[in-house]
Design an enzyme around this catalytic site. Structure first.
Site, PDB file in Angstrom:
ATOM      1  N   GLU A 229       0.831  -1.202   0.000  1.00 55.98           N
ATOM      2  CA  GLU A 229       0.000   0.000   0.000  1.00 55.98           C
ATOM      3  C   GLU A 229       0.864   1.249   0.000  1.00 55.98           C
ATOM      4  OE1 GLU A 229      -2.265   1.664  -1.298  1.00 55.98           O
ATOM      5  OE2 GLU A 229      -3.919   0.604  -0.318  1.00 55.98           O
ATOM      6  N   ASP A 305      -7.352  -0.221  -3.202  1.00 56.64           N
ATOM      7  CA  ASP A 305      -8.405   0.796  -3.269  1.00 56.64           C
ATOM      8  C   ASP A 305      -9.245   0.644  -4.537  1.00 56.64           C
ATOM      9  OD1 ASP A 305      -6.530   1.552  -5.125  1.00 56.64           O
ATOM     10  OD2 ASP A 305      -6.205   3.573  -4.323  1.00 56.64           O
TER      11      ASP A 305
END
Length: 506
Positions: A229, A305
């Site tokens: 991430e 996401d």
């Protein structure tokens, strides 16, 4: 109490004869179990990942009527029953709607919902993969992988048993080492449970592609990296790791594992040979990655996401509880090599001859005097007959070339403007000169198959295998059956995407 056998003993003992001629080996998850790091997710559309597994590998949904069927293994521990899928999907198109988890956790993957980024579907969810976009063979038996085009994604935001926080885990996947791009992010692994970017260290997933925005390896890519991430990592630093090689293998085994302040990435040719370690050491030095804050969702083909601009092909993969040893992973690699992944034909129906001049006639009733042609850069259909002008006849004739992106398929070069090819752009067919980019080559590569209405051929986009040449209001598109665009309308789809290919007019 009996002592647990060594990994080597367990792996050897797992081989046994069943019947007169079939040899069944320990599957990858049997090997991980013997190594003390059991699978908590096991996904594959090509084969069983446990030697005793004989259930459903995945579900397909038929576009013509919405019917669904499960594709199972041919036998316990065996390859997918591709013939059953082919029969179910004959004369129409099918999508992979569920990838079942073979482990007892039942962490199945389904269409990814919208997140930080919306998918292409009307409700913001992601596309599903074509059921026929990635044909392969395993030990000579046909199976299908998961061909992920940009916009395609699978997810499970409520799984069971996946590592959270700084807990130890491992994972591997078999990818197509030649199918990739620089988009974010072709991942398989651990991600956020709300489909949003919740910060550094909230993911731990395999990434495959040639993005250089966050990090890179040696050469020009593609590379195996870890999506943790807000960063793609192949070493302790956030930039280049020269120990992370560019990948050229057609079938590639990608491995990632992590535990408190330690992680590693390893890889190898899925068709032969052993694994190499590209990095093994401390967690990245940037803030937020030590300790990790993993959330335990599972993603395939997208970022945490729901970033949807990447592409790639997935054949099999697992996630484990605990940090697997190198010896365990080496035994898994041997099992993958023994599966004998190999390529197979991407086309069906009567073959095309490279270098020949062809015409493509529509088969839809009332439009069957119209041929695929062009008017400047616009590809459309026009009525062509023996009395048509020489100029129009040339505009409706195409030279067959080897696929610019994949020579298992074809590209179509204009006869009257050599050097210009049919390509799709925003799913409309256009005639453009090649700029020699990978994107152009992919957009100009098409794979003919037997016509969906029983006539001639249907011509599928290589890069978007749910989409076919279609005439709609006499303009040509790459259309999907019942998709969100007007030109994707389900009415007369099979007829509109079926073309009789004959000799060119010139």
């Amino acid at each position: 109490m009996f002592s647990r056998p060594s990994l080597g003993q367990a792996y050897t003992a797992a081989w046994g004869l069943f019947g007169a001629a079939s040899l069944v080996a320990a599957g990858p998850c049997d090997i991980y179990q013997s190594g003390g790091t059991p699978c908590v997710a096991a996904h594959s559309t090509t084969r069983a990942l446990y030697s005793a597994f004989n259930g459903a590998l995945y579900q397909v949904t038929r576009d013509s009527d919405g019917a669904k069927t499960d594709v199972k293994t041919l036998s316990a521990g065996g390859v997918a029953n591709a013939a059953a899928q082919d029969s179910f999907c004959a004369g129409t198109t099918c999508l992979i709607s569920i990838i079942y988890d073979q482990s007892e956790r039942k962490n199945h993957l389904t269409r990814a919902p919208p997140g930080g980024f919306k998918g292409p579907e009307a409700d913001g969810s992601d596309n599903l993969a074509s059921a026929t976009g990635a044909p392969v063979t395993l030990n000579g038996r046909k199976a299908y992988g998961v061909f992920v085009s940009p916009g395609t994604g699978y997810r499970n935001n409520r799984p069971s048993g996946i590592a959270v926080g700084d807990q130890a885990e491992g994972m591997y996947a078999v990818f197509d080492g030649t199918h990739y791009n620089s988009g974010c992010c072709f991942d398989y692994g651990n991600a956020e449970t709300n489909s949003l970017d919740t910060g550094n260290g909230h993911m731990e997933a395999l990434y495959f592609g040639d993005s250089t925005y966050w990090g890179s390896g040696a050469g020009k890519g593609p590379w195996l990296m870890a999506d943790l991430e807000n960063g793609l990592f192949s070493g302790r630093g956030s930039k280049n790791n020269p120990g992370d090689p560019s990948i050229s293998a057609r079938f590639f085994t990608a491995i990632l594992k992590g535990r408190p302040n330690e992680w590693a990435i390893r890889g190898g040719n899925s068709a032969s040979g052993s694994l190499s370690t590209y990095y093994s050491g401390a967690r990245p030095s940037a803030a937020g990655y030590n300790p990790m804050s993993k959330e335990g969702a599972i993603i395939l083909g997208i970022g945490g996401d729901n970033s949807i601009s990447a592409q790639g092909t997935f054949y099999e993969g697992v996630m484990t509880s605990g940090y697997p040893s190198d010896a365990t992973e080496n035994a898994v690699q041997a099992d993958i090599v023994a599966a004998k992944y190999a390529t197979t034909s991407l086309t069906s129906g009567s073959g095309l001859t490279v270098g020949s001049s062809v015409s493509l006639r529509a088969t839809t009733s009332g439009y069957d005097t119209r041929y695929l042609a062009h008017d400047g850069a616009t590809v459309n259909t026009q009525v062509v007959s023996s009395s048509s002008s020489a100029a129009l006849k040339k505009q409706a004739s195409w030279t067959v070339r080897p696929g610019l992106s994949n020579d298992g398929c074809f590209s179509f070069e204009s006869r009257d403007t050599p050097g210009r090819y049919i390509r799709h752009y925003d799913f409309a067919l256009q005639l453009q000169a090649s700029d020699n980019s990978r994107q152009f080559k992919e957009d100009a590569t098409f794979c003919p198959q037997e016509g969906l209405n029983g006539q001639g051929h249907s011509i599928r986009s290589w890069g978007y295998p749910t989409r076919y040449f279609r005439h709609y209001s006499n303009v040509a598109y790459t259309a999907s059956n019942g998709g969100i665009h007007t030109f994707d309308a389900a009415k007369s789809f099979n007829d509109d995407v079926s073309w009789v290919i004959s000799a060119g007019f010139d």
